[in-house]
Every structure is written in structure tokens, then in C-alpha cells.
Design an enzyme around this catalytic site. Structure first.
Site, PDB file in Angstrom:
ATOM      1  N   GLU A 253      -5.103  -5.438  -1.587  1.00  0.00           N
ATOM      2  CA  GLU A 253      -3.681  -5.951  -1.653  1.00  0.00           C
ATOM      3  C   GLU A 253      -3.914  -4.170  -1.642  1.00  0.00           C
ATOM      4  OE1 GLU A 253      -2.050  -7.969  -2.462  1.00  0.00           O
ATOM      5  OE2 GLU A 253      -2.929  -9.771  -3.283  1.00  0.00           O
ATOM      6  N   CYS A 287       2.444  -0.244  -6.180  1.00  0.00           N
ATOM      7  CA  CYS A 287       1.944  -0.256  -4.619  1.00  0.00           C
ATOM      8  C   CYS A 287       3.984  -0.743  -4.366  1.00  0.00           C
ATOM      9  CB  CYS A 287       1.454  -1.554  -4.590  1.00  0.00           C
ATOM     10  SG  CYS A 287       1.240  -2.854  -5.949  1.00  0.00           S
TER      11      CYS A 287
END
Ligand code: NAD
Length: 497
Positions: A253, A287
Site C-alpha cells: 500500500e 495517501c
């Protein structure tokens, strides 16, 4: 709220918070708040021994019973939500409601995983042979390493741990060296759930504190079949090949460079609010933060003017104060990287609005979020700078907008604001956004836990959280059962003896 009683309420002792060699500072004022003890590298063998022993016991515990532990964790998190949220604010600098929101996300994934613990099922498959049946079974995989980033210091652990635990795997957590306190507090809460659960094996959830070398001990060990690593693309480039080299499984991720297309038919009031939340929320340190605004050229001037007005009035400062919307960057280095990116953007033809250092709390890195009008999607726009910078580029036709959206190395989150059904569906189609998350009339950040979370290309391809992300935490066995008195071979092969 002073922090000492909060830490005490979370069962952290002064021994745990002092005398160690890892200095923990708060981004609010840059002051040291603890000196925690790092896990010695020589400990890692014992950590893995405990995890393996826990695995052998835990994998045969019925999954709904494993779910009971996660249910209790959710209860304990509900009870400690305010305290844990306050530690997130102290250590990661999130405004109070975002700190609490992060804990809520932990609670939500626990609820999801409890239900999942009764739904870990496979398929029954038609066999081509008479008197045969085929099926899939899903089994626990083994010790799961969870390496996390500073910006979601607790939620990312829970996304992984809640699923891993119901799937039958022990968890070894290596948090960011910038956020060990939140991790320690989370483990203390987990231990309350463990005590109520009663008979869980020792070593089911372990915490190791330290830097990249400690993470590397997990990444390189063949005793860790699954490594879930969240952080920069730079980290993923090292971790991915190392895990692959030993035929381990990884969930990566990594960085994002998320865009919003604003089309001529967009509800501009809604778009404006979505832009501001997703570009400046968490001080641009998600993110999924909005980093690129791809706006139809007929709207550009007006939208930039409205955004600049909204940005100018943003309350920036102490994240604990009522009304603050933008807290500090994580540290002075992050501020320097932001200023360098703005410099490069100017050199590449950009016009910068905002971006100045502002007075916040002395010692912290506070900055006014920046809007940067760019003539093209240049190098700096294609890179992720982990700070509140929003690049604005204009487009003429939807296919150009989609090409711009997809024309970056990252592939995490994306969205379009439009009231035109054809545009919305084109954006979501195979010829549309190439990201793991594609939204319509919603910003790119603030995902719910029910969907699978993650992205393509340099974002790493991993998926965590909802949907069928659980399958990455288990091994699949295909079973063929013959209940006849013959032994026919598949594909009509004859092998008579
Ligand atoms: P980082 O890459 O500096 O560190 C992340 C973690 O990886 C830390 O725990 C660190 O100690 C560890 N690490 C670093 N090098 C390692 C190595 N060689 N081997 C093993 N472990 C190693 O990231 P950060 O600055 O903490 O976080 C910000 C980044 O994380 C941004 O790029 C952001 O986009 C990304 N992020 C991605 C997601 C997602 O779900 N895609 C979520 C949160 C953050």
C-alpha cells in the site's frame, strides 16, 4: 486534555515511556514526549518463535471464536476512543475529529471482521467426473507482518490485524518509528480484549519497535508468509522484490497521486467542498489526499479564485484547538520537501497561491496549503509530495482529462464531479480511471472500510480492508472428493494397470 492521564488511562507506564533510545516528538510543537525502548534485533528470532507457536494454536480455533476476540477488541476501542484519538492527535498531529475518526475506522473494521469470521467460505465446483465433488477450502496462512506508515498510525494496523486474526494468523506489527506511542497504546487496548477473551495463545499480536532494519528482518524471513507494508513507493521498491525473492506474499500500500476531474456540468459548490476537504484535510498527508485538480478550461479561472478564497480563510494551528482544520506537517523535513516542491513547480512554469509558513504553535511545522496553477502535467506534478499542494491543470475534452488522470506513475484514488451520466460511466469504465479507487461526485479521500482499499501501478497493487481482501490472508486449497467405486482420470486420460 493533558496527555499523562491519557497515557495512564491506556495502561502505559512511565517505564515504557522513558529511558529508551527512540525519541518520540510531537509535531504539534516539536517537543520530545517520550523515549521508548526499541526492540533489539537479537529479539527477532524469539518474536518469530512466539508467532509460529501462536499460529499452530490459533489456526485450529473455530473462526467465529476467533471473531469473538476481534469483537472484544472493538468494544475496548469504543471504550478508549477518546484517549486513543488524543494520542493520534499528539503523535501524528491530526485535528481532534480526524484522530477520533481514525479510531472509528478501527472499530468499523472490527465489526466487519466479526461478521466475516462466519463467512470465510469457498466454492463448490462441478466435477467432470461421475461420483466426484470439488470444493475450495480456505485455511490460515501463518504469521503476518504489518509494517505501517506514520500518517495512519493505528487504523492501518487494524485493517490488517482484524482480518488476519479472524483468518487465523498471528500478527507482528512494526509501526513507523515516528509513531510508536499510538502503537503501544493500541496494544494495551488489545491486551484488555485478550484478558477478557481468556484462552488466546501468547504471541498472537506482537509489537516490535524500531526502524527499517527491524522491518527488514520481517520482510526477509521465510517464516513470515505474508508481509503487508504501507508507506512510500521508495520503501515498496525494496520490500516487494525481497518478499517475492523468497516466494512470500506481500500486500503493498504505497504512495498515491490522486486526481479530481471537474467537468462542465459539475455541482461546483459540492466540488469546492470536496476539493478543500480532500486536499487540505490531514494537512495533505493522506495517501488519498487530492493532489491534482483537472478542471475544464471553462471553469478554471472561477474555480481557482473560489478555492484561493476558501484556502485564505482556513484555520491553521494547534490540532487540539476547537475549529482548527489544518494541523502541522509531521516534521521540519516534510516542510522543507514541500517548499522544494513549490520551488520546482515555479521553475516548471507554475503560479503558486499560498504555501507560506505560518505561525502555529512554536516548534511545529505549520504551513498554508498551496494551490499551484500549472501549464502542463510536468515532472513535479507526477511525483507525490506528502504535503498540502494542489496542482491545477485544465482540459478541453474528457478523453484528455482521463489521459491526464492516468498519466502518472501512481494509481491509488481518483474521482470525477459531473452530472452527466455518460461522463460518469466513461470515467468508471475500462477506458476510464486506472486507479484502485474511482469515485463520482465524492472526493478521493475518506474511504469506507466495506470496500477493498488499495491501488495500482506504483501504489503497489495490494488490497486491504473490506470486500474479499481477506483472501490475501489465507491459503486456498482445492479439494476433489471421489465418492464412487471407480477411479476415472480427468481429461479422459487412460492409464490402465
Ligand atoms: P515510509 O516509507 O518512510 O515508512 C513506512 C514504514 O516502512 C515505516 O514503518 C518504516 O520504518 C518502514 N520501512 C522503511 N523502509 C523499509 C525497509 N527497507 N524494509 C522494511 N520496512 C521499511 O513512509 P511514511 O513517510 O511513514 O508514510 C508516508 C507514505 O506512506 C506516503 O508515500 C503515503 O502515500 C504512503 N501511504 C500509503 C497508504 C496506502 O494505503 N496506499 C496509506 C498510508 C500511507
Amino acid at each position: 486534555m493533558t496527555i499523562e492521564p491519557v497515557l495512564t488511562a491506556l495502561d502505559l507506564t512511565s517505564d515504557q515511556l522513558s529511558g529508551g533510545d527512540l525519541s518520540v516528538t510531537s509535531p504539534i510543537d516539536g517537543r520530545e514526549i517520550a523515549q521508548v525502548h526499541q526492540t533489539p534485533a537479537s529479539e527477532m528470532g524469539a518474536v518469530l518463535d512466539r508467532a509460529e507457536a501462536a499460529f499452530h494454536a490459533w489456526r485450529t480455533v473455530p473462526a467465529p471464536r476467533r471473531g469473538e476476540l476481534v469483537r472484544l477488541l472493538g468494544e475496548e476501542l469504543r471504550a478508549a476512543k477518546d484517549e486513543l484519538g488524543a494520542v493520534v492527535t499528539l503523535e501524528a498531529g491530526k485535528i481532534t475529529s480526524e484522530g477520533l475518526g481514525e479510531v472509528q475506522e478501527m472499530i468499523d473494521i472490527c465489526d466487519f471482521a466479526v461478521g466475516l469470521s462466519r463467512q470465510l467460505y469457498g466454492l463448490t465446483i462441478a466435477s467432470e467426473r461421475p461420483g466426484h465433488r470439488m470444493m475450495e477450502t480456505w485455511h490460515p496462512l501463518g504469521p503476518t507482518a504489518v509494517i505501517t506508515a506514520f500518517n495512519f498510525p493505528v487504523a492501518v494496523w487494524s485493517w490488517n490485524a482484524a482480518l488476519a486474526l479472524v483468518c487465523g494468523n498471528p500478527v507482528i506489527w512494526k509501526p513507523s518509528e515516528k509513531s510508536p506511542l499510538t502503537a503501544m497504546a493500541t496494544m494495551a487496548i488489545f491486551n484488555r480484549a485478550l484478558a477478557r477473551f481468556g484462552d488466546a495463545p501468547e504471541g498472537l499480536a506482537q509489537l516490535v519497535i524500531g526502524g527499517a532494519d527491524l522491518g527488514d528482518a520481517l520482510v526477509s524471513s521465510p517464516r513470515v508468509p505474508l508481509v503487508s507494508a504501507t508507506g512510500s513507493t521508495r520503501m515498496g521498491r525494496i520490500v516487494g522484490p525481497k518478499v517475492a525473492e523468497r516466494f512470500g506474499r506481500s500486500i503493498l500500500e504505497l504512495g498515491g497521486n490522486n486526481a479530481m476531474i471537474v467537468a462542465p456540468s459539475a455541482d461546483l459548490d459540492m466540488a469546492l467542498r470536496a476539493i478543500v476537504f480532500s486536499a487540505v484535510g490531514t494537512a495533505g498527508q493522506r495517501c488519498t489526499s487530492l493532489r491534482r485538480l483537472i478542471v475544464h478550461e471553462s471553469l478554471r479561472e472561477g474555480l481557482v479564485a473560489n478555492l484561493a478564497r476558501a484556502y485564505a480563510s482556513l484555520p491553521i494551528g494547534d490540532p487540539r484547538a476547537e475549529g482548527t482544520l489544518v494541523g502541522p506537517l509531521i516534521d521540519k523535513e516534510a516542510l522543507a520537501r514541500m517548499q522544494a516542491a513549490l520551488e520546482q513547480a515555479r521553475a516548471e512554469g507554475g503560479t503558486v497561491h499560498g504555501g507560506e509558513v505560518v505561525e502555529g504553535v512554536a516548534g511545529g511545522a505549520y504551513v498554508r496549503p498551496a494551490i499551484v496553477e500549472m501549464p502542463a502535467q510536468s515532472d513535479i506534478v507526477r511525483a507525490e509530495t506528502f504535503a498540502p499542494i494542489l496542482y491545477v491543470i485544465s482540459y478541453d475534452r474528457l478523453d484528455q482529462a482521463i489521459a491526464l488522470q492516468n498519466g502518472v506513475p501512481q494509481g491509488l484514488s481518483s474521482c470525477i464531479f459531473t452530472r452527466d451520466l455518460r461522463e460518469a460511466e466513461t470515467f468508471l469504465s475500462a477506458a476510464g480511471s486506472d486507479c484502485g479507487i474511482s469515485n463520482v461526485n465524492i472526493g478521493p479521500s475518506g474511504a469506507e472500510i466495506g470496500g477493498a482499499f488499495g491501488g495500482e501501478k506504483e501504489t503497489g497493487g495490494g488490497r486491504e480492508s473490506g470486500s474479499d481482501a481477506w483472501k490475501a490472508y489465507m491459503r486456498r486449497a482445492t479439494n476433489t472428493i471421489n465418492y464412487s467405486d471407480a477411479l476415472p482420470l480427468a481429461q479422459g486420460v487412460r492409464f490402465d494397470i
